[in-house]
Design a protein around this motif. Structure first.
Motif, mmCIF file in Angstrom:
data_model
loop_
_atom_site.group_PDB
_atom_site.id
_atom_site.type_symbol
_atom_site.label_atom_id
_atom_site.label_comp_id
_atom_site.label_asym_id
_atom_site.label_seq_id
_atom_site.Cartn_x
_atom_site.Cartn_y
_atom_site.Cartn_z
ATOM 1 N N UNK A 25 36.764 -35.009 38.633
ATOM 2 C CA UNK A 25 35.626 -35.917 38.527
ATOM 3 C C UNK A 25 34.367 -35.345 39.166
ATOM 4 N N UNK A 26 34.513 -34.563 40.232
ATOM 5 C CA UNK A 26 33.375 -34.121 41.036
ATOM 6 C C UNK A 26 33.178 -32.602 41.023
ATOM 7 N N UNK A 27 33.757 -31.910 40.051
ATOM 8 C CA UNK A 27 33.701 -30.447 40.091
ATOM 9 C C UNK A 27 32.293 -29.890 39.989
ATOM 10 N N UNK A 28 31.429 -30.515 39.208
ATOM 11 C CA UNK A 28 30.059 -30.028 39.112
ATOM 12 C C UNK A 28 29.339 -30.207 40.441
ATOM 13 N N UNK A 29 29.548 -31.341 41.065
ATOM 14 C CA UNK A 29 28.958 -31.629 42.369
ATOM 15 C C UNK A 29 29.488 -30.659 43.435
ATOM 16 N N UNK A 53 41.256 -23.442 37.280
ATOM 17 C CA UNK A 53 40.783 -23.459 35.892
ATOM 18 C C UNK A 53 39.647 -24.476 35.720
ATOM 19 N N UNK A 54 39.798 -25.663 36.304
ATOM 20 C CA UNK A 54 38.756 -26.694 36.183
ATOM 21 C C UNK A 54 37.458 -26.237 36.836
ATOM 22 N N UNK A 59 31.843 -23.249 36.369
ATOM 23 C CA UNK A 59 31.004 -22.118 36.776
ATOM 24 C C UNK A 59 31.409 -21.410 38.055
ATOM 25 N N UNK A 60 32.611 -21.632 38.547
ATOM 26 C CA UNK A 60 33.113 -20.932 39.740
ATOM 27 C C UNK A 60 34.365 -20.135 39.373
ATOM 28 N N UNK A 61 34.196 -18.943 38.818
ATOM 29 C CA UNK A 61 35.352 -18.201 38.315
ATOM 30 C C UNK A 61 36.122 -17.397 39.369
ATOM 31 N N UNK A 62 35.574 -17.186 40.559
ATOM 32 C CA UNK A 62 36.198 -16.255 41.502
ATOM 33 C C UNK A 62 36.932 -16.931 42.656
ATOM 34 N N UNK A 63 37.549 -18.057 42.417
ATOM 35 C CA UNK A 63 38.284 -18.750 43.464
ATOM 36 C C UNK A 63 39.697 -18.182 43.564
#
Length: 165
Positions: A25-29, A53-54, A59-63
């Motif tokens: 729900x809050x991934x963009x935030x 993946x979410x 926009x955070x691919x390097x986790x």
């Protein structure tokens, strides 16, 4: 990525609890307050992989995902903050499934067709294994026993913002 109940039972010191459904729900935030130093953790690694993946879609691919999750962390005898002990969801699923199969099998002696409840549960568990999901586990996670204190996403975001400043 763990439920509040799981997190409060045992977590890595300094970690933040953002359950998988809250993260979605809050991934963009959250994206605005995370960097590449984030390690995603769940019980075994499955939910953390879903979270990775979410967040990659946001926009955070390097986790990073902690391989083996809290199970591996605890097995390596790394530091853990402990709270009120609870049964793992996996153990609760085994209890609920086993009890249902046992009761429906015994009831089948008296009530024709009652054994089919156990058969349906077995089909559901097979589906859960194939898809690497568990509807029964998700249902059990909603029980008050498993909820623990609600994860406060605004407090987590506030702390993350303060840490980055």
């Amino acid at each position: 990525m763990r439920t509040p109940g799981e997190f409060h039972t045992a977590h890595i010191p300094g970690s933040y609890n953002v359950p998988l459904d809250t993260l979605r729900e809050h991934r963009t935030e959250l994206r605005h307050h995370l960097d590449e130093q984030v390690v995603l953790i769940c019980r075994s690694g499955n939910r953390a992989g879903q979270a990775q993946q979410a967040l990659a879609e946001a926009g955070l691919p390097n986790l990073r995902v902690l391989d083996g999750g809290m199970l591996a962390w605890e097995a390596a005898q790394c530091p853990v903050t402990r709270g009120k002990p609870r049964w793992d969801l996996e153990r609760q699923v085994r209890l609920a499934a086993g009890t249902t199969v046992l009761v429906s099998g015994l009831a089948g002696v008296v009530v024709p067709g009652a054994h089919l409840v156990g058969t349906a549960l077995g089909a559901g568990l097979a589906f859960a294994a194939v898809t690497n999901t568990c509807a029964l586990g998700m249902l059990l996670s909603k029980l008050p026993y498993n909820r623990g204190p609600k994860a406060d996403i605004k407090a987590v975001i506030g702390t993350l913002a303060a840490d980055r400043a």
